[in-house]
Motif scaffolding. Structure first.
Motif, PDB file in Angstrom:
ATOM      1  N   PHE A 153      80.895  17.209 -77.149  1.00 35.25           N
ATOM      2  CA  PHE A 153      80.457  18.208 -76.181  1.00 35.25           C
ATOM      3  C   PHE A 153      81.308  18.242 -74.907  1.00 35.25           C
ATOM      4  CE2 PHE A 153      76.942  16.983 -78.831  1.00 35.25           C
ATOM      5  CZ  PHE A 153      76.348  18.199 -79.170  1.00 35.25           C
ATOM      6  N   VAL A 154      81.563  19.466 -74.473  1.00 33.62           N
ATOM      7  CA  VAL A 154      82.206  19.732 -73.195  1.00 33.62           C
ATOM      8  C   VAL A 154      81.126  19.663 -72.118  1.00 33.62           C
ATOM      9  CG1 VAL A 154      83.465  21.489 -71.862  1.00 33.62           C
ATOM     10  CG2 VAL A 154      83.918  21.209 -74.311  1.00 33.62           C
ATOM     11  N   GLU A 155      81.521  19.400 -70.865  1.00 35.46           N
ATOM     12  CA  GLU A 155      80.577  19.434 -69.741  1.00 35.46           C
ATOM     13  C   GLU A 155      81.000  20.522 -68.762  1.00 35.46           C
ATOM     14  OE1 GLU A 155      79.753  15.611 -67.964  1.00 35.46           O
ATOM     15  OE2 GLU A 155      80.287  14.608 -69.838  1.00 35.46           O
ATOM     16  N   VAL A 184      91.188  13.555 -83.502  1.00 32.92           N
ATOM     17  CA  VAL A 184      90.401  13.378 -84.730  1.00 32.92           C
ATOM     18  C   VAL A 184      91.033  14.162 -85.874  1.00 32.92           C
ATOM     19  CG1 VAL A 184      88.159  13.824 -85.828  1.00 32.92           C
ATOM     20  CG2 VAL A 184      88.245  12.923 -83.493  1.00 32.92           C
ATOM     21  N   LYS A 185      91.437  15.393 -85.574  1.00 32.17           N
ATOM     22  CA  LYS A 185      92.054  16.252 -86.591  1.00 32.17           C
ATOM     23  C   LYS A 185      93.371  15.678 -87.081  1.00 32.17           C
ATOM     24  CE  LYS A 185      93.198  21.094 -87.521  1.00 32.17           C
ATOM     25  NZ  LYS A 185      93.217  22.480 -86.964  1.00 32.17           N
ATOM     26  N   ALA A 186      94.136  15.071 -86.167  1.00 30.16           N
ATOM     27  CA  ALA A 186      95.422  14.464 -86.545  1.00 30.16           C
ATOM     28  C   ALA A 186      95.245  13.306 -87.517  1.00 30.16           C
ATOM     29  CB  ALA A 186      96.146  13.983 -85.290  1.00 30.16           C
ATOM     30  N   SER A 187      94.041  12.741 -87.536  1.00 32.98           N
ATOM     31  CA  SER A 187      93.737  11.637 -88.457  1.00 32.98           C
ATOM     32  C   SER A 187      93.157  12.130 -89.777  1.00 32.98           C
ATOM     33  CB  SER A 187      92.750  10.664 -87.791  1.00 32.98           C
ATOM     34  OG  SER A 187      93.309  10.094 -86.626  1.00 32.98           O
ATOM     35  N   GLY A 188      93.162  13.458 -89.954  1.00 33.57           N
ATOM     36  CA  GLY A 188      92.696  14.036 -91.210  1.00 33.57           C
ATOM     37  C   GLY A 188      91.208  14.289 -91.274  1.00 33.57           C
ATOM     38  N   HIS A 189      90.545  14.300 -90.133  1.00 34.11           N
ATOM     39  CA  HIS A 189      89.102  14.532 -90.090  1.00 34.11           C
ATOM     40  C   HIS A 189      88.796  15.731 -89.185  1.00 34.11           C
ATOM     41  CE1 HIS A 189      88.013  10.644 -92.042  1.00 34.11           C
ATOM     42  NE2 HIS A 189      89.185  10.280 -91.535  1.00 34.11           N
ATOM     43  N   GLU A 190      87.573  16.183 -89.226  1.00 36.67           N
ATOM     44  CA  GLU A 190      87.162  17.324 -88.407  1.00 36.67           C
ATOM     45  C   GLU A 190      85.941  16.952 -87.569  1.00 36.67           C
ATOM     46  OE1 GLU A 190      88.571  20.276 -88.056  1.00 36.67           O
ATOM     47  OE2 GLU A 190      90.147  19.958 -89.566  1.00 36.67           O
ATOM     48  N   VAL A 191      85.930  17.397 -86.330  1.00 35.72           N
ATOM     49  CA  VAL A 191      84.745  17.288 -85.483  1.00 35.72           C
ATOM     50  C   VAL A 191      84.665  18.574 -84.671  1.00 35.72           C
ATOM     51  CG1 VAL A 191      85.946  16.127 -83.562  1.00 35.72           C
ATOM     52  CG2 VAL A 191      83.473  15.858 -83.840  1.00 35.72           C
ATOM     53  N   ALA A 192      83.483  19.148 -84.618  1.00 40.85           N
ATOM     54  CA  ALA A 192      83.298  20.416 -83.905  1.00 40.85           C
ATOM     55  C   ALA A 192      83.017  20.157 -82.430  1.00 40.85           C
ATOM     56  CB  ALA A 192      82.134  21.188 -84.513  1.00 40.85           C
ATOM     57  N   ILE A 193      83.345  21.132 -81.595  1.00 36.50           N
ATOM     58  CA  ILE A 193      82.881  21.116 -80.215  1.00 36.50           C
ATOM     59  C   ILE A 193      81.533  21.826 -80.240  1.00 36.50           C
ATOM     60  CG2 ILE A 193      83.252  21.969 -77.882  1.00 36.50           C
ATOM     61  CD1 ILE A 193      86.216  21.523 -78.237  1.00 36.50           C
ATOM     62  N   GLY A 194      80.480  21.056 -80.001  1.00 32.86           N
ATOM     63  CA  GLY A 194      79.120  21.546 -80.204  1.00 32.86           C
ATOM     64  C   GLY A 194      78.605  22.468 -79.121  1.00 32.86           C
ATOM     65  N   GLY A 195      79.376  22.632 -78.048  1.00 37.38           N
ATOM     66  CA  GLY A 195      78.949  23.494 -76.951  1.00 37.38           C
ATOM     67  C   GLY A 195      79.212  22.829 -75.613  1.00 37.38           C
ATOM     68  N   THR A 196      78.811  23.514 -74.561  1.00 38.29           N
ATOM     69  CA  THR A 196      78.976  22.999 -73.205  1.00 38.29           C
ATOM     70  C   THR A 196      77.630  22.543 -72.662  1.00 38.29           C
ATOM     71  OG1 THR A 196      80.828  24.505 -72.761  1.00 38.29           O
ATOM     72  CG2 THR A 196      79.701  23.567 -70.854  1.00 38.29           C
ATOM     73  N   LEU A 197      77.573  21.306 -72.179  1.00 36.91           N
ATOM     74  CA  LEU A 197      76.356  20.761 -71.594  1.00 36.91           C
ATOM     75  C   LEU A 197      76.457  20.785 -70.077  1.00 36.91           C
ATOM     76  CD1 LEU A 197      75.847  17.599 -73.858  1.00 36.91           C
ATOM     77  CD2 LEU A 197      74.957  19.922 -74.213  1.00 36.91           C
ATOM     78  N   TYR A 198      75.315  20.946 -69.426  1.00 35.09           N
ATOM     79  CA  TYR A 198      75.252  20.840 -67.972  1.00 35.09           C
ATOM     80  C   TYR A 198      74.980  19.380 -67.640  1.00 35.09           C
ATOM     81  CZ  TYR A 198      75.003  25.923 -68.096  1.00 35.09           C
ATOM     82  OH  TYR A 198      75.284  27.247 -68.314  1.00 35.09           O
ATOM     83  N   ILE A 227      72.328  20.235 -78.072  1.00 32.76           N
ATOM     84  CA  ILE A 227      72.606  18.944 -78.730  1.00 32.76           C
ATOM     85  C   ILE A 227      71.997  18.883 -80.110  1.00 32.76           C
ATOM     86  CG2 ILE A 227      72.122  16.464 -78.629  1.00 32.76           C
ATOM     87  CD1 ILE A 227      72.260  16.772 -75.521  1.00 32.76           C
ATOM     88  N   VAL A 228      70.732  19.241 -80.206  1.00 37.88           N
ATOM     89  CA  VAL A 228      70.024  19.151 -81.500  1.00 37.88           C
ATOM     90  C   VAL A 228      70.637  20.107 -82.522  1.00 37.88           C
ATOM     91  CG1 VAL A 228      67.816  19.546 -82.671  1.00 37.88           C
ATOM     92  CG2 VAL A 228      67.875  18.339 -80.481  1.00 37.88           C
ATOM     93  N   GLU A 229      70.923  21.343 -82.129  1.00 38.70           N
ATOM     94  CA  GLU A 229      71.494  22.314 -83.051  1.00 38.70           C
ATOM     95  C   GLU A 229      72.860  21.863 -83.573  1.00 38.70           C
ATOM     96  OE1 GLU A 229      70.261  25.136 -84.423  1.00 38.70           O
ATOM     97  OE2 GLU A 229      68.352  24.575 -83.499  1.00 38.70           O
TER      98      GLU A 229
END
Length: 304
Positions: free
Chosen positions: A243-245, A260-274, A299-301
């Protein structure tokens, strides 16, 4: 040397200010620092006080420096209400000057017993100052401010008590709603990776493992090794989203995602948190309750 010059500059401004404080309307003049405190105090004070917040949406209190206008507001206030625990680190010298001027100051973190605080080597206070993410602690801080304002402005004590109890009831409702929403997220998926460790009290309350790229204070910079180490953690724990802030530049989280992507995996940016500031004024996220609801939903979504 730069810090010393800056302090001298502020002191010269303070000593040159006029001593006229209250406006003709006779309302208690309150200056607050962060948006979370501003929202709280406005709820408690209602129409019988005038509240001026120094920091707005997206402002990082760790790095915030007082302008000439800010120092003037602080000097001309009847009451200054701030977080404490060195959250507003660059304003500490100003607060000290205000106290020496016999200015009424309220540090909301004084409401929390030290035994319940999370230790931190990043702050001179030795504690993590992000207490607003523990709803129970924020309730204690609210009651503390209610009681202090009742002492300072006794003629409006009944109003502060009435408004304060309404606000505390909203926090009770929020706590119940959030607990139900987080329950759908399995414990093994409660890993929260963000730009910096602002959410440790959130983790303490809701049983999340919290990992921040920059540590507790945004005054520290994340290096290449920090990014690589956290990327490995994300891969090993199969973290679905990070998450971004809103008050921290997103480039560090984007660099983490790329690692993470360079290591052959994927992780999403789940959104921006306050984190260290609320959303824009006039929006749901511009209130403490609305911000907390938004963060939990985001966070939950993203993680479920």
């Amino acid at each position: 040397m730069k810090k010393y010059i800056y302090i001298l500059f502020l002191v010269s401004i303070v000593t040159s200010c006029t001593t006229a404080t209250k406006k003709q309307n006779g309302k208690l003049q309150i200056v607050t620092t962060t948006t979370m405190i501003t929202d709280m105090v406005k709820n408690i004070g209602g129409d019988v006080v005038e509240v001026k917040g120094l920091m707005g949406s997206g402002v990082d209190p760790h790095l915030y420096k007082a302008s000439e206008g800010d120092v003037s507001k602080l000097f001309n206030a009847d009451v200054i209400i701030y977080n404490g625990l060195h959250l507003e680190g660059k304003l500490e010298d100003v607060f000290e000057k205000m106290r020496k001027q016999q200015k009424q100051t309220i540090a909301v973190a004084n409401a929390i017993d030290k035994s319940g605080l999370i230790g931190s080597e990043y702050f001179a206070s030795s504690y993590d100052p992000h207490i607003w993410f523990h709803i129970g602690y924020w309730k204690q801080a609210t009651q503390f401010v209610i009681d202090e304002l009742k002492k300072i402005d006794a003629k409006n004590a009944a109003t502060f008590e009435k408004n304060g109890q309404v606000y505390l009831a909203k926090l009770d409702t929020l706590a119940a709603e959030i607990s139900d929403e987080i329950t759908v997220l399995p414990i093994e998926k409660r890993i929260l990776v963000t730009a910096h460790d602002a959410f440790n009290y959130f983790g303490k309350l809701h049983n999340f493992e919290v990992v921040g790229l920059q540590g507790l204070s945004t005054a520290t910079e994340a290096g290449v090794q920090d990014v690589q180490k956290l990327a490995t953690f994300i891969i090993e724990n199969n973290v679905k989203a990070i998450f971004v802030e809103s008050s921290v530049p997103k480039r560090t989280i984007e660099a983490l995602q790329a690692s993470v992507k360079a290591s052959g995996h994927e992780v999403a940016i789940g959104g921006t948190l306050y984190s260290d500031a609320l959303g824009d004024a006039g929006t749901k996220e511009g209130t403490y309750v609305g911000m907390y609801r938004y963060n939990v939903k985001t966070i939950v979504e993203a993680l479920k």
